[in-house]
Design an enzyme around this catalytic site. Structure first.
Site, mmCIF file in Angstrom:
data_model
loop_
_atom_site.group_PDB
_atom_site.id
_atom_site.type_symbol
_atom_site.label_atom_id
_atom_site.label_comp_id
_atom_site.label_asym_id
_atom_site.label_seq_id
_atom_site.Cartn_x
_atom_site.Cartn_y
_atom_site.Cartn_z
ATOM 1 N N SER A 1 0.823 -1.201 0.000
ATOM 2 C CA SER A 1 0.000 0.000 0.000
ATOM 3 C C SER A 1 0.863 1.260 0.000
ATOM 4 C CB SER A 1 -0.961 -0.044 1.194
ATOM 5 O OG SER A 1 -1.925 0.961 1.113
ATOM 6 N N ASP B 1 -2.804 6.210 -4.093
ATOM 7 C CA ASP B 1 -1.654 5.527 -3.503
ATOM 8 C C ASP B 1 -1.273 4.342 -4.393
ATOM 9 O OD1 ASP B 1 -3.889 3.971 -2.900
ATOM 10 O OD2 ASP B 1 -3.112 3.335 -0.960
ATOM 11 N N ASP C 1 -1.612 1.117 -4.394
ATOM 12 C CA ASP C 1 -2.551 0.031 -4.711
ATOM 13 C C ASP C 1 -3.967 0.537 -4.967
ATOM 14 O OD1 ASP C 1 -3.022 0.585 -1.976
ATOM 15 O OD2 ASP C 1 -3.764 -1.439 -1.618
ATOM 16 N N ASP D 1 -6.409 2.221 -3.320
ATOM 17 C CA ASP D 1 -7.587 2.152 -2.458
ATOM 18 C C ASP D 1 -7.784 3.440 -1.672
ATOM 19 O OD1 ASP D 1 -5.547 1.907 -0.614
ATOM 20 O OD2 ASP D 1 -6.257 0.036 0.273
#
Length: 469
Positions: free
Chosen positions: A104, A249, A251, A253
């Site tokens: 992340s 970001d 990833d 989410d």
């Protein structure tokens, strides 16, 4: 640093806490956990895998995929894919689980295995405990030579994810296109590098200025999309003359927006703006976590609906959303969860909601700016601090927090997740970290000074009891 284990999976620095040995062990434990829960043992389990763009991602993905195959699982490899895209693929494929190889917003040296159940959702705390017990006792279930699985590759899911978003009832691409937005898109060289610009164009935004959209995985800055990390993006926005910037970001989410004048719309306000628009179309309760802005509660009040708050963590918010039949929710870090699409933080659907909300507002505020749109919402300021536990044992912390709560009888106290004190015009949340010997201190008030003063006061209250100050 030791390996970090939570409902979000296992996370660490590659080559230090995250090693081939523990990656193999947790992949075997995950496969064994999946096998134990499967009703039909005559069919091989199916597991979807995706990864962000970090340089270590492919090697980890190949290792984990082969471990799963040797445990008798079939693997559907999406290659580079966002976290919400993998979540959607799990349910679309009727798979038994999913793994996302991403740390992340952590720096590039980190990586992780995020684990999903058959619903395409992060494992619950109970499910994590089951998996950890398997790993600890090494109760693995490797397959015989004639029962190993296979790996297939599927590159359709970026397009399928976009198509599902475009089919949502609130999306009006013609209205968005009419605004002729110029948009800067910063994907920090992460998994969104291709899918985010593509989604923007499909939504009707033709004028895209891509920044860090090469997909190298070598983040040009700290990848967490918060103000202190976005100075270069803000400068690029001003130079480009774009109407606003979209930042995600690695990833994808979490979603942050930057206004035309270089001010941040505010990560806490991504969900607030999306919820305000969605409630115009669908009546129902909303939800966030205890450390999120009070602004969502204020918006809920405008529509006469309930606002529920959960313990910090996506899985906890989703649990409350299901229990209370919430129509939209998320977390104050830019995470938007729309059950109409799926139960998971999804910056892609967040982009669609937010841009549609801004477009809708401009129908009565012709050519209005994003900074003006921001003024439509309640204005609060947050302070985020932390303090160490010192020599205090965690078992003693509950008594300390209870003692602090008694010191403020004028506040409504909530001990669901640490201690939250709700005052008339402000609040403070004292929450022990699950991974570090610290207490996080989040406060919110109508001004920065008030928020910081409140946080400082509670910080002193804690330190007096934990460190003898």
């Amino acid at each position: 640093m030791s390996l970090m284990i939570s409902v979000s999976g296992i996370r660490g620095i590659v080559g230090e806490s995250l090693t081939p040995k523990n990656l193999t062990a947790f992949a075997m434990a995950f496969a064994s956990w999946i096998l134990r829960r499967k009703d039909d043992r005559t069919k091989r389990p199916r597991i979807v895998i995706g990864r962000d763009t970090r340089p270590t991602g492919k090697a980890i993905g190949d290792l984990v995929s082969n471990v799963l195959v040797l445990c008798g699982c079939d693997v559907i490899d999406l290659d580079i894919a966002t976290t919400p895209t993998v979540e959607i693929a799990v349910t679309s494929e009727c798979a038994d689980g999913g793994l996302i190889i991403t740390a992340s917003h952590n720096p590039v040296a980190w990586n992780a295995l995020k684990m999903l159940n058959h619903l395409g959702e992060f494992l619950t705390a109970t499910e994590v405990d089951e998996l950890l017990a398997i790993a600890d006792r090494e109760q693995f279930c490797p397959a015989g030579w004639d029962h190993i699985g296979a790996i297939t590759h599927d590159d359709r899911y970026d397009d399928l994810h976009i198509e599902k978003i475009l089919q949502l009832s609130f999306v009006d691409t013609a209205a968005i296109a009419k605004e002729q937005f110029r948009v800067l898109v910063d994907c920090v060289e992460g998994a969104g590098y291709a899918v985010v610009p593509k989604l923007c164009r499909k939504l009707g935004m033709e004028h895209i200025v891509p920044v860090a959209c090469g997909g190298s995985g070598l983040f040009p800055r700290n990848p967490e999309p918060i103000e202190e990390n976005l100075s270069a993006t803000i400068a690029g926005l001003k130079e480009s003359g774009c109407d606003f910037a979209i930042v995600v970001d690695p990833d994808v989410d979490r979603l942050a927006l930057i206004c035309e004048d270089g001010t941040l719309f505010g990560e806490e306000y991504t969900l607030v703006a999306c919820a305000d628009f969605y409630l115009k179309k669908h009546s129902g309760a909303v939800a966030n976590n205890l450390s999120s802005s009070r602004a969502l509660r204020d918006i809920a009040g405008r529509y006469g609906v309930e606002c529920y708050s959960a313990k910090v963590g996506e899985a906890n918010v989703i649990e409350v959303m299901k229990e209370k039949s919430v129509v939209i929710g998320g977390e104050g870090n830019g995470g938007v969860i729309l059950p109409e699409l799926h139960y998971g933080r999804d910056a892609l659907v967040g982009i669609a909601l937010f841009v549609q909300a801004f477009t809708h507002w401009r129908t009565t505020n012709s050519n209005g700016s994003l900074s003006a749109f921001r003024k439509e919402f309640p204005d609060y300021v947050m302070s985020k601090q932390k303090t160490t536990l010192g020599k205090t044992d965690r078992s003693s912390l509950e008594n300390i927090l209870t003692d602090i709560a008694l010191q403020y009888p004028e506040a409504e106290s909530n001990a669901l997740d640490g201690l939250k004190l709700d005052f008339a015009s402000s609040w403070v949340h004292l929450r022990p970290s699950n991974t570090e010997p610290i207490i996080r201190i989040y406060s919110e008030a109508p001004s920065k000074k008030e928020a910081e003063t409140l946080a400082d006061k509670l910080k002193r209250d804690i330190e007096k009891r934990t460190q003898g100050h």
